[in-house]
Scaffold this motif. Structure first.
Motif, PDB file in Angstrom:
ATOM      1  N   PHE A  91       0.786  -1.164   0.017  1.00 47.83           N
ATOM      2  CA  PHE A  91      -0.006   0.104   0.062  1.00 47.83           C
ATOM      3  C   PHE A  91       0.819   1.208   0.033  1.00 47.83           C
ATOM      4  O   PHE A  91       0.543   2.409  -0.623  1.00 47.83           O
ATOM      5  N   LYS A  92       2.003   1.038   0.743  1.00 44.05           N
ATOM      6  CA  LYS A  92       2.785   2.272   0.604  1.00 44.05           C
ATOM      7  C   LYS A  92       3.678   2.416  -0.515  1.00 44.05           C
ATOM      8  O   LYS A  92       3.972   3.732  -0.991  1.00 44.05           O
ATOM      9  N   ARG A  93       4.008   1.254  -1.201  1.00 40.33           N
ATOM     10  CA  ARG A  93       5.283   1.429  -2.119  1.00 40.33           C
ATOM     11  C   ARG A  93       4.822   0.889  -3.611  1.00 40.33           C
ATOM     12  O   ARG A  93       5.476   1.096  -4.483  1.00 40.33           O
ATOM     13  N   ARG A  94       3.701  -0.077  -3.623  1.00 47.47           N
ATOM     14  CA  ARG A  94       3.525  -0.827  -4.809  1.00 47.47           C
ATOM     15  C   ARG A  94       2.189  -0.925  -5.100  1.00 47.47           C
ATOM     16  O   ARG A  94       1.557  -1.846  -5.052  1.00 47.47           O
ATOM     17  N   ARG A  95       1.661   0.286  -5.573  1.00 50.04           N
ATOM     18  CA  ARG A  95       0.382   0.482  -5.981  1.00 50.04           C
ATOM     19  C   ARG A  95       0.226   0.249  -7.696  1.00 50.04           C
ATOM     20  O   ARG A  95       1.097   0.650  -8.299  1.00 50.04           O
ATOM     21  N   CYS A  96      -1.054  -0.138  -7.932  1.00 50.02           N
ATOM     22  CA  CYS A  96      -1.224  -0.374  -9.464  1.00 50.02           C
ATOM     23  C   CYS A  96      -2.193  -0.174  -9.738  1.00 50.02           C
ATOM     24  O   CYS A  96      -3.455   0.107  -9.023  1.00 50.02           O
ATOM     25  N   LEU A  97      -2.926  -0.119 -11.007  1.00 49.19           N
ATOM     26  CA  LEU A  97      -3.977  -0.142 -11.728  1.00 49.19           C
ATOM     27  C   LEU A  97      -4.428  -1.341 -12.448  1.00 49.19           C
ATOM     28  O   LEU A  97      -3.657  -1.887 -13.204  1.00 49.19           O
ATOM     29  N   VAL A  98      -5.432  -2.023 -11.908  1.00 50.46           N
ATOM     30  CA  VAL A  98      -5.927  -3.286 -12.428  1.00 50.46           C
ATOM     31  C   VAL A  98      -6.754  -2.960 -13.744  1.00 50.46           C
ATOM     32  O   VAL A  98      -7.952  -2.565 -13.265  1.00 50.46           O
ATOM     33  N   ILE A  99      -6.515  -3.287 -14.837  1.00 46.97           N
ATOM     34  CA  ILE A  99      -7.428  -2.795 -15.930  1.00 46.97           C
ATOM     35  C   ILE A  99      -8.660  -3.791 -16.046  1.00 46.97           C
ATOM     36  O   ILE A  99      -8.609  -4.906 -16.136  1.00 46.97           O
ATOM     37  N   ALA A 100      -9.851  -3.206 -16.440  1.00 43.05           N
ATOM     38  CA  ALA A 100     -11.158  -3.792 -16.212  1.00 43.05           C
ATOM     39  C   ALA A 100     -12.066  -3.144 -17.321  1.00 43.05           C
ATOM     40  O   ALA A 100     -11.986  -1.919 -17.697  1.00 43.05           O
ATOM     41  N   ASP A 101     -13.131  -3.683 -17.700  1.00 43.88           N
ATOM     42  CA  ASP A 101     -14.263  -3.084 -18.306  1.00 43.88           C
ATOM     43  C   ASP A 101     -15.865  -3.507 -17.919  1.00 43.88           C
ATOM     44  O   ASP A 101     -16.581  -3.067 -18.279  1.00 43.88           O
ATOM     45  N   GLY A 102     -15.668  -4.384 -16.683  1.00 43.90           N
ATOM     46  CA  GLY A 102     -16.780  -4.753 -16.120  1.00 43.90           C
ATOM     47  C   GLY A 102     -16.495  -5.824 -14.807  1.00 43.90           C
ATOM     48  O   GLY A 102     -15.484  -6.357 -14.942  1.00 43.90           O
TER      49      GLY A 102
END
Length: 224
Positions: A91-102
């Motif tokens: 949570f402090k150092r390795r955040r990402c976006l998980v791609i979705a469309d639903g």
């Protein structure tokens, strides 16, 4: 929780939506399940520009002795993510976006054994991003796994009649802050982790064919 979702957009659409220079060819996926590989966007301190990366869904903490723990860590609650040992470092150092469309949620009906699946997406049918965390894990034999989890929060008014949690959808204006590994303070990040505006989403019932993870066709997202 968030246990299934879809990502059917092309590499070109993803690259444009998330301002990434290079995205490999993508196969439409209608029923993504835990422990499978999922498309994500992250930004490392070594390379500040956004990167597309496939990660295993189900976070394996760096200190874990067995990769099997990842199957139980597909979601992280926003209320406790900053304190939980499995998630606090990421949570402090390795955040990402998980791609979705639903994404899918299941509603329980009194007197019926099987729950009814529902499919949620944005009204404009565009791709979006779940708030995610990622981790790098190395086994005793030297093999390595990069994995991720999806954050969940309280439901919005559209989700509440069906389920008591929903995945956090990060708004595009907040992508830079969420991906910035230099930002470590929870008080700066928690305001991003709110239920998505219900007026910008739609939901409808879908076939129980989605219940089986091996079913991965357009039938999963068709309205019934």
């Amino acid at each position: 929780m968030c246990g299934r979702f879809s990502q059917t957009q092309s590499a070109e659409v993803i690259a444009q939506a998330f301002q990434i220079a290079e995205v490999p060819p993508l196969t439409p996926r209608y029923n993504i399940a835990p422990t499978q590989s999922v498309g994500t966007i992250l930004q490392t301190p070594e390379q500040q520009q956004r990167q597309f990366r496939m990660l295993r869904w189900g976070l394996i903490p760096s200190w874990a002795k067995d990769a099997k723990i990842g199957a139980r860590l597909i979601n992280a609650r926003t209320e406790t993510v900053a304190e939980k040992p499995a998630f606090r470092s990421a949570f402090k150092r390795r955040r990402c976006l998980v791609i979705a469309d639903g994404f899918y949620e299941w509603q329980k009906h009194e007197g019926k054994k099987q729950k009814q699946p529902f499919y949620f997406r944005l009204k404009d049918e565009q791709p979006f991003a779940f708030a995610g965390l990622w981790e790098h894990w190395q086994d005793a034999d030297g093999s390595e796994v990069e994995s991720c989890t999806i954050l969940t929060t309280e439901p919005n008014n559209l989700t509440r009649p069906i389920h008591n949690r929903m995945p956090v959808i990060i708004e595009p204006k907040d992508y830079p802050l969420w991906l910035d590994s230099e930002v470590k303070k929870s008080e700066l990040l928690q305001p991003l982790l709110h239920p998505y505006p219900p007026e910008e989403m739609i939901v409808y019932p879908v076939s129980k064919v989605v219940n089986k993870a091996s079913n991965d066709s357009a039938e999963c997202v068709e309205r019934i």
